[in-house]
Scaffold this active site. Structure first.
Site: not given
Length: 282
Positions: A46-47, A184
């Site tokens: 979805d980046s 992350e």
């Protein structure tokens, strides 16, 4: 290059000494290039909201958009395992809705696994997906869909209490049935500790070199993003500057009458009457 990478092969990389290499891709041309170099996992993330659509966050990205981009990447993905993100709002409502939406990513988008963000609170959803044979990749730490709660895209797990919570998140994701987990934006030391405790592979992005694999956003790797890249990203090319220079040359040549030339032009057939050339009577 070996054949198609599968979920069991990714899971078996744990402790093998061969790091998992992952990259994002959002369309056919770039996905073909990524696949051809032997990347193990391609993520339709979805980046895309930030690097393709020009948004400030990933939150507005819809399931339909992920399906659309995943379908393009699937056509190019002949070696790598294709993972697609479940976007914000597509899995938080209930495990049942998560299963329905994840099924769309596999059925309509051609994905072979899905990724979702969250730890303990998402364990029930991960389990529901795994129980119907939808492979799940977890994602903890700096979770971009939680940008408002975190007050921005900030490193997580610097303090002892946060470290303990993230370790519990990782264990919960594994126990629920995820085959791998993305770490992350967390300290290297914490990522190393989580990696040592889990039996599934960890894939780091801004989590140091001690994970079982690494993933980066393609546009950061190629130097296509405008402005500064994140600290954890390394630019392996400066394509933005190259593209701008090429486009400027095109603009200058058209305006200067240098393009097109005869080399780029077509010509009529020599010695053929016009009526014959256009299908007229002989």
């Amino acid at each position: 290059m070996q054949g198609k990478i599968t979920v069991p092969e990714i899971r078996a990389r744990k402790g093998s000494g061969l790091p998992i290499v992952a990259l994002t891709a959002y369309d056919y041309p770039f996905a073909r290039l990524v696949d051809q170099v032997g990347v193990d996992v391609i993520l339709v993330g979805d980046s895309l909201g930030m690097v393709v659509q020009g948004l400030d966050t990933t939150l507005p990205v819809t399931l339909e958009e992920i399906v659309y981009h995943s379908r393009m990447v699937a056509r190019a993905c002949r070696h790598a395992l294709l993972v697609a993100d479940l976007p914000f709002g597509s899995y938080q409502v209930s495990p049942r809705s998560a299963v329905a939406n994840a099924a769309r990513l596999l059925k309509e988008g051609g994905a072979e696994a899905v990724k979702l963000e969250g730890g303990i609170h998402m364990a029930r959803t991960i389990r529901a997906l795994a129980e119907v044979d939808i492979p799940v990749m977890g994602h903890i730490g700096l979770t971009p869909q939680s940008v408002h709660r975190m007050g921005g895209h900030k490193v997580q797990g610097r303090r002892p209490a946060e470290q303990e919570r993230l370790l519990e998140d990782a264990l919960a994701v594994e126990e629920a049935g995820a085959f791998a987990v993305v770490l992350e934006g967390i300290p290297r030391e914490l990522a190393a500790e989580i990696t040592a405790q889990l039996t599934i592979p960890t894939i780091g992005i801004g989590a140091g070199p001690d994970c079982d694999g690494q993933i980066l956003v393609l546009h950061d790797v190629l130097g296509l993003t405008e402005g500064r890249s994140p600290k954890f990203a390394k630019r392996y090319a400066a394509l933005r500057e190259t593209v701008v220079a090429a486009l400027q040359s095109y603009v200058n040549e058209v305006r200067g009458g240098l393009f097109p030339t005869d080399e780029h032009s077509f010509h009529t057939l020599v010695g053929v009457p016009r009526e014959r050339a256009v299908g007229g009577a002989s």
